[in-house]
Scaffold this motif. Sequence first.
Motif, PDB file in Angstrom:
ATOM      1  N   UNK A 122      -3.368 -13.797 -18.577  1.00 21.92           N
ATOM      2  CA  UNK A 122      -2.030 -13.281 -18.336  1.00 21.92           C
ATOM      3  C   UNK A 122      -2.080 -11.884 -17.727  1.00 21.92           C
ATOM      4  N   UNK A 123      -0.942 -11.472 -17.247  1.00 24.18           N
ATOM      5  CA  UNK A 123      -0.754 -10.110 -16.753  1.00 24.18           C
ATOM      6  C   UNK A 123      -1.091  -9.101 -17.857  1.00 24.18           C
ATOM      7  N   UNK A 124      -1.800  -8.047 -17.507  1.00 25.09           N
ATOM      8  CA  UNK A 124      -2.090  -6.980 -18.466  1.00 25.09           C
ATOM      9  C   UNK A 124      -0.893  -6.035 -18.527  1.00 25.09           C
TER      10      UNK A 124
ATOM     11  N   UNK B  79     -10.564 -11.486 -10.332  1.00 27.84           N
ATOM     12  CA  UNK B  79     -10.730 -11.027  -8.947  1.00 27.84           C
ATOM     13  C   UNK B  79     -10.715  -9.501  -8.877  1.00 27.84           C
ATOM     14  N   UNK B  80     -11.252  -8.858  -9.925  1.00 28.45           N
ATOM     15  CA  UNK B  80     -11.336  -7.407  -9.953  1.00 28.45           C
ATOM     16  C   UNK B  80     -10.118  -6.701 -10.507  1.00 28.45           C
ATOM     17  N   UNK B  81      -9.048  -7.446 -10.805  1.00 26.52           N
ATOM     18  CA  UNK B  81      -7.818  -6.839 -11.319  1.00 26.52           C
ATOM     19  C   UNK B  81      -7.735  -7.001 -12.833  1.00 26.52           C
ATOM     20  N   UNK B  82      -7.223  -5.985 -13.552  1.00 25.20           N
ATOM     21  CA  UNK B  82      -7.144  -6.074 -15.015  1.00 25.20           C
ATOM     22  C   UNK B  82      -6.165  -7.151 -15.478  1.00 25.20           C
ATOM     23  N   UNK B  83      -6.578  -7.908 -16.494  1.00 26.87           N
ATOM     24  CA  UNK B  83      -5.740  -8.955 -17.080  1.00 26.87           C
ATOM     25  C   UNK B  83      -5.944  -8.972 -18.590  1.00 26.87           C
TER      26      UNK B  83
END
Length: 208
Positions: free
Chosen positions: A117-119, A62-66
Motif C-alpha cells: 500500500x501507499x506509505x 520500484x524504489x519508492x517507499x511503501x
Amino acid sequence: MNFVFNPVTQQMETAPLNEKMACLSGIAKKEHWLIEAHELEVFEKHELGRGGFGRVVVGRLHGLPVAVKMSKSVKALRGINSLVNELRIFRRLRHPNIVMFHGARIDIAAGELMIVEEAVPGVTLAELITPPPSPIRTKARRLLLLRICKALRFLHLQTPSIMHGDLKPGNILVPQTMQPKLTDFGLARPVSASLAYENGILLNCLRV
C-alpha cells in the motif's frame, strides 16, 4: 464506478493452501495487481505497526517507499473469497482520502502474502485524539472530519455501494498535511442499494 466480480468457487475455500495461493496469484496476474519478487524490497525489521492481518513493515516498490502488510499465518488465507473480494475492491479505489493499494506479492511455495500500500507517514486518528490530545484548531478539526466524510461518500456512491465495515479512529491515518486516509478494508464489501439505504441513509457503515 461499477464493481463486477466473478466469485471464486466454493470448493476453493476448502482447497489446500498451495492451491489457494495459486488461485489468488492467477487472479492477481490476470487483473494486473500481482507484484513480482524483484519489484519489491521489504525491510522486515522496520515495523510500522500490527493489525488483524499481520505486521506492517517498511518496503520499497520500484524504489519508492511503501507500506507492506505481511500475513501473520495461513489463517489469514482461509476465506479466499472474502480476501479476493477485498483486494478487488481496494485496487479500484482512487481517492485522495483513501490509502492507495499498489498490489500484492504472492509466494506460492512459502504460502506468504504481502499486501503493498501507499506509505502514509504520520499517526492514526486514535493516536491523535488520545489524551493528552494534539492541539488541533477547530477549523483543522472540521476540515479533517470533512475529508473523512468525503472518502465515505465516495465509497457509498460506488455501484454497488461499498461499506468500509470497520470505520474507527485506528483505521484512519493522519499525516502532517492533515489529509486523512482511510485504511484497512478487510471488512469492506459491496452491498445492494436496496439493502444499503433506508430513507436515504446508508445503514451499517460504522462498526465499533
